[in-house]
Scaffold this motif. Structure first.
Motif, mmCIF file in Angstrom:
data_model
loop_
_atom_site.group_PDB
_atom_site.id
_atom_site.type_symbol
_atom_site.label_atom_id
_atom_site.label_comp_id
_atom_site.label_asym_id
_atom_site.label_seq_id
_atom_site.Cartn_x
_atom_site.Cartn_y
_atom_site.Cartn_z
ATOM 1 N N ASN B 86 0.868 -1.183 0.000
ATOM 2 C CA ASN B 86 0.000 0.000 0.000
ATOM 3 C C ASN B 86 0.901 1.227 0.000
ATOM 4 O OD1 ASN B 86 -2.153 1.750 0.366
ATOM 5 N ND2 ASN B 86 -2.103 1.543 2.586
ATOM 6 N N VAL B 87 0.910 1.956 -1.111
ATOM 7 C CA VAL B 87 1.747 3.148 -1.184
ATOM 8 C C VAL B 87 0.888 4.358 -0.863
ATOM 9 C CG1 VAL B 87 3.145 4.592 -2.674
ATOM 10 C CG2 VAL B 87 3.234 2.134 -2.924
ATOM 11 N N GLU B 88 1.341 5.189 0.083
ATOM 12 C CA GLU B 88 0.562 6.366 0.432
ATOM 13 C C GLU B 88 1.360 7.613 0.165
ATOM 14 O OE1 GLU B 88 -2.080 4.444 3.970
ATOM 15 O OE2 GLU B 88 -1.215 6.427 4.222
ATOM 16 N N LEU B 89 0.702 8.590 -0.449
ATOM 17 C CA LEU B 89 1.330 9.874 -0.684
ATOM 18 C C LEU B 89 0.550 10.903 0.123
ATOM 19 C CD1 LEU B 89 1.744 9.451 -4.515
ATOM 20 C CD2 LEU B 89 3.567 9.485 -2.870
ATOM 21 N N PRO B 90 0.885 11.060 1.412
ATOM 22 C CA PRO B 90 0.105 11.980 2.238
ATOM 23 C C PRO B 90 0.349 13.425 1.814
ATOM 24 C CG PRO B 90 2.017 11.217 3.433
ATOM 25 C CD PRO B 90 2.005 10.458 2.138
ATOM 26 N N SER B 91 -0.510 14.322 2.286
ATOM 27 C CA SER B 91 -0.399 15.695 1.809
ATOM 28 C C SER B 91 0.877 16.364 2.289
ATOM 29 C CB SER B 91 -1.616 16.520 2.226
ATOM 30 O OG SER B 91 -1.779 16.438 3.612
ATOM 31 N N LEU B 92 1.587 15.748 3.260
ATOM 32 C CA LEU B 92 2.789 16.439 3.709
ATOM 33 C C LEU B 92 3.987 16.197 2.816
ATOM 34 C CD1 LEU B 92 4.797 14.249 5.347
ATOM 35 C CD2 LEU B 92 3.360 14.781 7.219
ATOM 36 N N CYS B 93 3.907 15.253 1.868
ATOM 37 C CA CYS B 93 5.112 15.018 1.086
ATOM 38 C C CYS B 93 5.281 16.020 -0.045
ATOM 39 C CB CYS B 93 5.165 13.582 0.577
ATOM 40 S SG CYS B 93 3.931 13.146 -0.622
ATOM 41 N N ALA B 94 4.224 16.571 -0.536
ATOM 42 C CA ALA B 94 4.350 17.602 -1.567
ATOM 43 C C ALA B 94 3.046 18.371 -1.638
ATOM 44 C CB ALA B 94 4.660 16.984 -2.924
ATOM 45 N N GLU B 95 3.133 19.592 -2.140
ATOM 46 C CA GLU B 95 1.949 20.440 -2.093
ATOM 47 C C GLU B 95 0.826 19.941 -2.976
ATOM 48 O OE1 GLU B 95 3.345 24.430 -2.152
ATOM 49 O OE2 GLU B 95 1.316 25.154 -2.510
ATOM 50 N N ARG B 96 1.157 19.211 -4.054
ATOM 51 C CA ARG B 96 0.079 18.863 -4.972
ATOM 52 C C ARG B 96 -0.758 17.686 -4.514
ATOM 53 N NH1 ARG B 96 2.885 15.377 -9.305
ATOM 54 N NH2 ARG B 96 4.778 14.792 -8.224
ATOM 55 N N PHE B 97 -0.368 16.997 -3.436
ATOM 56 C CA PHE B 97 -1.167 15.858 -3.005
ATOM 57 C C PHE B 97 -2.184 16.319 -1.985
ATOM 58 C CE2 PHE B 97 1.065 13.021 -5.463
ATOM 59 C CZ PHE B 97 2.424 13.130 -5.267
#
Lengths: 269, 280
Positions: B86-97
């Motif tokens: 399960n890959v998660e791209l939370p909003s803290l990793c970059a502004e566009r997420f």
């Protein structure tokens, strides 16, 4: 159970192996817990704070407590918002699925989302008095916290990390908000303890989380509940919590100072 | 003047560097960013997870936590366990997420990781079975990106590999008389990782130029990307090329050769870290 189409599916149900662990192991843990009860209730766990570590966010902070709680927080400065009126602070709180000690938290589940939303609302309550929102009309400031490991006092650590991240992003603030958690074990005449570890928090009869603005000596949020005892006990718990916040404040300030120095050194190089 | 050009006309700015066969951050076209990995017992280990690893590829930071649980195997594959990435791209990793359910990129990355596990056979699902048809292990691999500066797939595969090598599963036996399972948390065996796949990503510029390990800025300017996954015997496990500009056979062969070299570098790094944390 509604299917989560956006994530890969595993088995319908699964249980952590600890459920079937030989009961001897559980008794041992209980004994250990009871033996460790005479812990100094005013002892603060070692706190590690570091600001300015993420490259993509405008401001970021990482806070780690001695009991194992690890929180990473990122903040973004004012961005244009369509709604008129004073600036708004948008908070978000996420738990990593591997953060808890028992079963893995299912990321899409309704219960998880409810808990995250509650924590985000609590974060906002604690941070809003510290930020000079009046200076950012028609703007929105975003704060996003990620809990990597839960070792107790998670919300308190998140409040400290979020305040640090906002300060690191250059947002104008009145003061840093420092969070501190307390809990009271179920024994009849037990006293309140600062910064409970995860097993203590689980067995507690009452829990309290405080957020304080130390330089102004103003409390920005008090959250908690349980079977605490007479009101004098709660007042005493509040005083203990405020003291804990004051003692953590220098560490957080120092980390901000170091981050600013590092940024200066990098810009000069 | 050059900073103005970078924000106003990023592609021209990049082309000037690429003509000299180098990139703005000083790297060669075939050079990777500094890779560091922290596994298990070192700092930033997650003690609540059964195995964890933190990988930094330049600024891109990815953390992987593996939790093992028990479940009944599926009816049609009674001798197989489960691995659920399960890959998660939370909003803290970059502004566009944005916050909320996983977006397109996260879903694509999760599927890619699942394919890599399947194609490279790094963990045989039969190894995860405890009792045929009754009990099997489920490995939930949660990969969270903490800082997104390009090349998510490489970092994720590396983090997954490092975390899995750190997993220790307790011994589970099924008591014949009662039919219940007994877990012995004191006795733990390391998970058997059979193959070690390593991913190498390339970005295609202007339909002709290939650069390795793109940063987020380079990914935005690229006209296509290619990811090659190889294992330790120099065999190709998977080639992932989601659309983008076409690539000639010769260029693809170059990519594969570079990927094989990269595999050796990564393997050396992992072995060094594992040796340093194994108790003597």
């Amino acid at each position: 159970m509604p299917l989560d189409h956006r994530r890969l599916r595993g088995p319908e149900e699964s249980q952590p192996p600890a459920l079937w662990a030989a009961t001897a192991a559980e008794d041992e843990e209980d004994e250990e817990g009871a033996g460790a009860a005479p812990r100094d209730p005013c002892a603060l766990r070692p706190l590690f704070a570091r600001a300015g570590l993420l490259s993509q966010a405008q401001g970021s902070a990482y806070v780690e407590l001695g009991s194992g709680t690890k929180v990473l927080c990122a903040a973004w400065g004012p961005r244009e918002s369509a709604e008129p009126g004073p600036g708004r602070l948008l908070c978000e709180f996420r738990r990593a699925p591997f953060a808890g000690r028992g079963a893995r938290g299912r990321p899409g589940a309704a219960a998880e989302r409810e808990a995250e939303r509650e924590a985000a609302a609590a974060l906002r309550e604690a941070l809003e008095p510290a930020v000079r929102l009046g200076r950012y009309p028609r703007a929105r400031l975003a704060v996003s916290a990620l809990l990597l490991q839960d070792g107790g006092s998670a919300l308190a650590a998140a409040v400290s990390a979020a305040a640090l991240a906002l300060a690191d992003a250059g947002v104008e603030m009145y003061d840093l908000a420092v969070g501190c958690a307390l809990s009271r074990p179920p024994a009849p005449a037990a006293s309140w303890m600062l910064q409970p570890a995860e097993p203590e928090e689980r067995r507690a009869a009452a829990r309290l989380t405080l957020a304080l603005l130390p330089a102004l000596n103003q409390v920005s949020a008090v959250l908690g509940g349980g079977r605490g005892g007479p009101p004098e006990d709660w007042a005493q718990a509040l005083r203990l919590g405020l003291d804990g916040c004051h003692r953590q404040y220098p560490v957080l300030r120092q980390s901000l100072l170091r981050a600013a120095q590092r940024r200066d050194a990098a810009a000069a190089a | 003047l050059s900073i103005c050009s970078r924000t106003v006309e990023p592609l021209e700015y990049y082309r000037r560097f690429l003509k000299e066969n180098c990139r703005p951050d000083g790297r060669e076209l075939g050079e990777f960013r500094t890779t560091t990995v922290n596994i298990g017992k070192c700092l930033c280990s997650i003690t609540t997870a059964d195995g964890s690893a933190l990988v930094k590829l330049g600024n891109t930071t990815v953390i992987c936590g593996v939790k093992a649980e028990l479940a009944a195997p599926a009816v049609d594959s009674a001798n197989k366990g489960y691995i659920v990435p399960n890959v998660e791209l939370p909003s803290l990793c970059a502004e566009r997420f944005r916050s909320g359910p996983p977006g397109e990129e996260a879903q694509a990355a999760s599927q890619f990781i699942a394919d890599v596990i399947e194609n490279s056979q790094m963990i045989m699902k039969e190894d995860l079975c405890i009792a045929n048809g009754k009990l099997a292990w489920v490995l939930y691999c949660d990969i969270i990106c903490l800082d997104y500066d390009g090349n998510l797939l490489d970092a994720s595969v590396f983090a997954l590999l490092a975390a899995l090598k750190n997993v220790h599963l307790p011994l589970v036996t099924i008591n014949e008389e009662t039919g219940l399972s007994e877990v012995n948390l004191k006795q733990k065996n390391p998970l058997v990782v059979r193959k070690h796949p390593v991913a190498t990503s390339f970005a295609i510029f202007d339909d002709t130029l290939l650069i390795v390990d793109p940063t987020a800025e380079e990914e935005d300017l690229a006209t296509g990307t290619v990811t090659i996954v190889t294992d330790e015997e120099g065999r190709l496990c998977s080639v992932h090329k989601p659309g983008g500009s076409p690539l000639t056979g010769a260029k693809l062969q170059d990519c594969i050769t570079r990927a094989i070299t990269r595999h050796k570098e990564v393997k050396k790094l992992i072995d060094k870290v594992i040796k340093s944390i194994t108790p003597k």
